[in-house]
Design a protein around this motif. Structure first.
Motif, short mmCIF file in Angstrom:
data_model
loop_
_atom_site.label_atom_id
_atom_site.label_comp_id
_atom_site.label_asym_id
_atom_site.label_seq_id
_atom_site.Cartn_x
_atom_site.Cartn_y
_atom_site.Cartn_z
N ASN A 65 0.82 -1.21 0.00
CA ASN A 65 0.00 0.00 0.00
C ASN A 65 0.86 1.26 0.00
OD1 ASN A 65 -2.41 1.53 0.14
ND2 ASN A 65 -2.32 1.58 2.35
N ARG A 69 1.29 3.46 -3.69
CA ARG A 69 0.25 4.49 -3.51
C ARG A 69 -0.10 5.21 -4.81
NH1 ARG A 69 1.66 7.07 1.59
NH2 ARG A 69 0.70 5.18 2.35
N ASN A 70 0.91 5.53 -5.61
CA ASN A 70 0.63 6.26 -6.86
C ASN A 70 -0.12 5.39 -7.87
OD1 ASN A 70 1.88 8.56 -5.91
ND2 ASN A 70 3.86 8.07 -6.83
N ILE A 72 -2.17 2.78 -6.87
CA ILE A 72 -3.45 2.45 -6.25
C ILE A 72 -4.49 3.54 -6.48
CG2 ILE A 72 -4.57 2.16 -3.99
CD1 ILE A 72 -2.00 0.57 -3.19
N GLN A 73 -4.05 4.79 -6.50
CA GLN A 73 -5.02 5.88 -6.64
C GLN A 73 -5.70 5.89 -8.00
OE1 GLN A 73 -3.13 9.67 -6.15
NE2 GLN A 73 -1.53 9.27 -7.67
N HIS A 74 -5.14 5.17 -8.98
CA HIS A 74 -5.75 5.09 -10.31
C HIS A 74 -6.41 3.73 -10.56
CE1 HIS A 74 -3.85 8.88 -11.24
NE2 HIS A 74 -2.66 8.38 -10.98
N THR A 75 -6.43 2.88 -9.55
CA THR A 75 -6.89 1.50 -9.73
C THR A 75 -8.40 1.37 -9.58
OG1 THR A 75 -4.78 0.56 -8.98
CG2 THR A 75 -6.73 -0.83 -8.75
N THR A 107 -7.44 -0.63 1.39
CA THR A 107 -7.73 0.43 0.42
C THR A 107 -9.20 0.56 0.07
OG1 THR A 107 -7.40 -1.09 -1.44
CG2 THR A 107 -5.45 0.10 -0.63
#
Length: 219
Positions: A65, A69-70, A72-75, A107
């Protein structure tokens, strides 16, 4: 490397590419790993993968996580690299699926452990060259027709324990894109970094990643 995540000795800029990726970009957008696979991390990975240390999945998901992070924010949805049913029967768990489940808890992202399937029981990859690994995995994965709607037009985050040559990530990405996925990022606990070319298959930069494992989009 902005694409495959290969660490450089010096900072070369946020979008710098390694030798292999500058020649042929991978099908996936980006790959990132928590740590280098070496003497310090090997025991952690092997104990988790083969030694029933499944209780570590929650802690490792926390590491993923932070590192990813970069990505995950677009996933839109998180998928594990699947095991063949026979290997899952003997091992009793898929370590990548455990990571996905725990990452989903952290998340609140949708988790999908069923859409990507391993149809072919492949020979062990351990002593194969990068090109042999790629050939060994051809046709090994699929997305079932009833699952295509789950991943269609989605931004997928693919999770695995170790990125070695990138062959598994490449084949899984190709499979997902052909099934309608919009794009794929890859996040792993560790990655192999070779400092010297192991054989003629390795790239001139010595990072051990074949240019030809990044499958051309026209294939």
């Amino acid at each position: 490397c902005h694409a495959c995540g290969l660490p450089f000795e010096f900072y070369l800029g946020a979008e710098a590419l390694c030798s292999a990726c500058s020649q042929t970009r991978p099908l996936f957008n980006q790959a990132r790993a928590v740590m280098i696979y070496n003497a310090a991390s090997r025991d952690l990975i092997l104990a988790f993968k083969h030694g029933d240390r499944t209780h570590a999945a929650a802690a490792y998901a926390g590491w993923l996580n932070r590192t990813g992070r970069n990505l995950i924010q677009h996933t839109d949805v998180v998928l594990p690299v699947p095991l063949h049913w026979s290997r899952l029967f003997h091992r009793r768990y898929n370590q990548a699926a455990l990571l996905v489940i725990e990452l989903g808890k952290l998340t609140a992202l949708p988790v999908d452990t069923n859409s990507l399937v391993r149809d072919k029981k492949t020979a062990p990859q351990g002593h194969k060259s990068p090109s042999q690994r790629l050939s060994n995995l051809r046709g090994a994965f699929s997305v079932s027709a009833q699952s295509e709607n789950n991943i269609k037009d989605q931004h997928v985050l693919l999770i695995d324990d170790v990125l070695t040559t990138g062959a598994t990530a490449a084949i899984c990405t190709e499979t997902l894109l052909r099934a309608g996925t919009r794009n794929v990022d890859v996040l792993t606990l560790a990655r192999v970094v070779r400092t010297e070319p192991a054989n003629s298959d390795t790239s001139p930069s010595g990072n051990g990643l074949l240019t030809d494992i990044w499958l051309a989009k026209s294939e």
